[in-house]
Write a protein that holds these residues in place. Structure first.
Motif, PDB file in Angstrom:
ATOM      1  N   ARG A  51     -30.318  -4.925   9.484  1.00  0.00           N
ATOM      2  CA  ARG A  51     -31.699  -4.740   9.976  1.00  0.00           C
ATOM      3  C   ARG A  51     -32.674  -5.717   9.312  1.00  0.00           C
ATOM      4  O   ARG A  51     -33.545  -6.290   9.967  1.00  0.00           O
ATOM      5  N   TRP A  53     -31.856  -8.664   8.033  1.00  0.00           N
ATOM      6  CA  TRP A  53     -31.520 -10.005   8.536  1.00  0.00           C
ATOM      7  C   TRP A  53     -32.137 -10.218   9.919  1.00  0.00           C
ATOM      8  O   TRP A  53     -32.702 -11.280  10.205  1.00  0.00           O
ATOM      9  N   ALA A  54     -32.054  -9.217  10.779  1.00  0.00           N
ATOM     10  CA  ALA A  54     -32.628  -9.327  12.119  1.00  0.00           C
ATOM     11  C   ALA A  54     -34.142  -9.555  12.047  1.00  0.00           C
ATOM     12  O   ALA A  54     -34.684 -10.392  12.781  1.00  0.00           O
ATOM     13  N   SER A  55     -34.824  -8.854  11.140  1.00  0.00           N
ATOM     14  CA  SER A  55     -36.269  -9.043  10.968  1.00  0.00           C
ATOM     15  C   SER A  55     -36.578 -10.453  10.471  1.00  0.00           C
ATOM     16  O   SER A  55     -37.527 -11.096  10.928  1.00  0.00           O
ATOM     17  N   VAL A  57     -34.713 -13.236  10.876  1.00  0.00           N
ATOM     18  CA  VAL A  57     -34.453 -14.209  11.946  1.00  0.00           C
ATOM     19  C   VAL A  57     -35.567 -14.164  12.989  1.00  0.00           C
ATOM     20  O   VAL A  57     -36.018 -15.207  13.475  1.00  0.00           O
ATOM     21  N   THR A  58     -36.037 -12.980  13.322  1.00  0.00           N
ATOM     22  CA  THR A  58     -37.134 -12.849  14.276  1.00  0.00           C
ATOM     23  C   THR A  58     -38.386 -13.550  13.759  1.00  0.00           C
ATOM     24  O   THR A  58     -39.050 -14.285  14.501  1.00  0.00           O
ATOM     25  N   ALA A  59     -38.713 -13.363  12.494  1.00  0.00           N
ATOM     26  CA  ALA A  59     -39.897 -13.999  11.908  1.00  0.00           C
ATOM     27  C   ALA A  59     -39.757 -15.519  11.859  1.00  0.00           C
ATOM     28  O   ALA A  59     -40.710 -16.247  12.153  1.00  0.00           O
ATOM     29  N   SER A  61     -37.867 -17.372  13.862  1.00  0.00           N
ATOM     30  CA  SER A  61     -37.900 -17.847  15.254  1.00  0.00           C
ATOM     31  C   SER A  61     -39.323 -17.879  15.809  1.00  0.00           C
ATOM     32  O   SER A  61     -39.678 -18.763  16.580  1.00  0.00           O
ATOM     33  N   ALA A  62     -40.132 -16.892  15.420  1.00  0.00           N
ATOM     34  CA  ALA A  62     -41.509 -16.800  15.916  1.00  0.00           C
ATOM     35  C   ALA A  62     -42.481 -17.602  15.065  1.00  0.00           C
ATOM     36  O   ALA A  62     -43.674 -17.632  15.341  1.00  0.00           O
ATOM     37  N   THR A  64     -43.542 -16.897  12.123  1.00  0.00           N
ATOM     38  CA  THR A  64     -44.506 -15.974  11.522  1.00  0.00           C
ATOM     39  C   THR A  64     -44.102 -15.562  10.104  1.00  0.00           C
ATOM     40  O   THR A  64     -44.684 -14.642   9.559  1.00  0.00           O
TER      41      THR A  64
END
Length: 67
Positions: A51, A53-55, A57-59, A61-62, A64
Protein backbone atom coordinates in the motif's frame (compact mmCIF):
# COMPACT_ATOMS: atom_id res chain seq x y z
CA UNK A 1 11.91 -13.96 3.79
CA UNK A 2 15.50 -14.47 2.63
CA UNK A 3 14.54 -17.57 0.67
CA UNK A 4 11.60 -15.70 -0.87
CA UNK A 5 13.82 -12.87 -2.09
CA UNK A 6 16.34 -15.33 -3.52
CA UNK A 7 13.64 -16.40 -5.98
CA UNK A 8 12.05 -12.99 -6.53
CA UNK A 9 11.59 -11.78 -10.10
CA UNK A 10 13.59 -8.53 -10.04
CA UNK A 11 13.15 -5.86 -12.70
CA UNK A 12 14.72 -2.47 -13.25
CA UNK A 13 12.33 0.30 -12.29
CA UNK A 14 11.01 2.35 -15.21
CA UNK A 15 12.00 5.43 -13.20
CA UNK A 16 15.70 4.49 -13.22
CA UNK A 17 17.48 6.89 -15.53
CA UNK A 18 20.97 5.49 -16.06
CA UNK A 19 23.66 3.23 -14.64
CA UNK A 20 24.17 5.62 -11.70
CA UNK A 21 20.53 5.55 -10.57
CA UNK A 22 19.32 2.00 -11.02
CA UNK A 23 16.64 0.70 -8.71
CA UNK A 24 15.21 -2.79 -8.97
CA UNK A 25 11.86 -3.92 -7.63
CA UNK A 26 10.15 -7.28 -7.33
CA UNK A 27 6.39 -7.15 -7.93
CA UNK A 28 5.55 -10.79 -7.36
CA UNK A 29 5.47 -11.04 -3.55
CA UNK A 30 2.19 -10.73 -1.63
CA UNK A 31 1.90 -7.68 0.59
CA UNK A 32 5.41 -6.27 0.07
CA UNK A 33 7.52 -4.70 -2.65
CA UNK A 34 11.25 -5.34 -2.19
CA UNK A 35 13.46 -2.54 -3.53
CA UNK A 36 17.22 -2.79 -4.06
CA UNK A 37 20.15 -1.06 -5.70
CA UNK A 38 20.98 -2.94 -8.91
CA UNK A 39 24.68 -2.16 -8.48
CA UNK A 40 24.65 -4.00 -5.11
CA UNK A 41 22.07 -6.79 -5.52
CA UNK A 42 23.43 -8.84 -2.61
CA UNK A 43 22.94 -6.07 -0.06
CA UNK A 44 19.78 -5.93 2.01
CA UNK A 45 16.66 -4.94 0.09
CA UNK A 46 14.16 -2.48 1.51
CA UNK A 47 10.81 -4.17 2.13
CA UNK A 48 8.03 -1.69 1.46
CA UNK A 49 4.40 -2.52 2.29
CA UNK A 50 2.42 -2.79 -0.94
CA UNK A 51 0.00 0.00 0.00
CA UNK A 52 2.85 2.42 0.80
CA UNK A 53 4.61 1.55 -2.48
CA UNK A 54 1.41 2.17 -4.45
CA UNK A 55 1.03 5.61 -2.80
CA UNK A 56 4.67 6.43 -3.59
CA UNK A 57 4.36 5.43 -7.26
CA UNK A 58 1.13 7.41 -7.59
CA UNK A 59 2.80 10.53 -6.16
CA UNK A 60 5.85 10.16 -8.43
CA UNK A 61 3.66 9.62 -11.49
CA UNK A 62 1.53 12.68 -10.66
CA UNK A 63 4.65 14.76 -9.84
CA UNK A 64 3.18 15.54 -6.41
CA UNK A 65 5.90 13.97 -4.27
CA UNK A 66 7.03 16.41 -1.60
CA UNK A 67 9.85 16.26 0.89
Amino acid sequence: MIGTLAHAAWRKSSYSTDAEACVEVADDLPGIVPVRDSKNPFRTALLIPHRAWASFVTAVSADTLTA
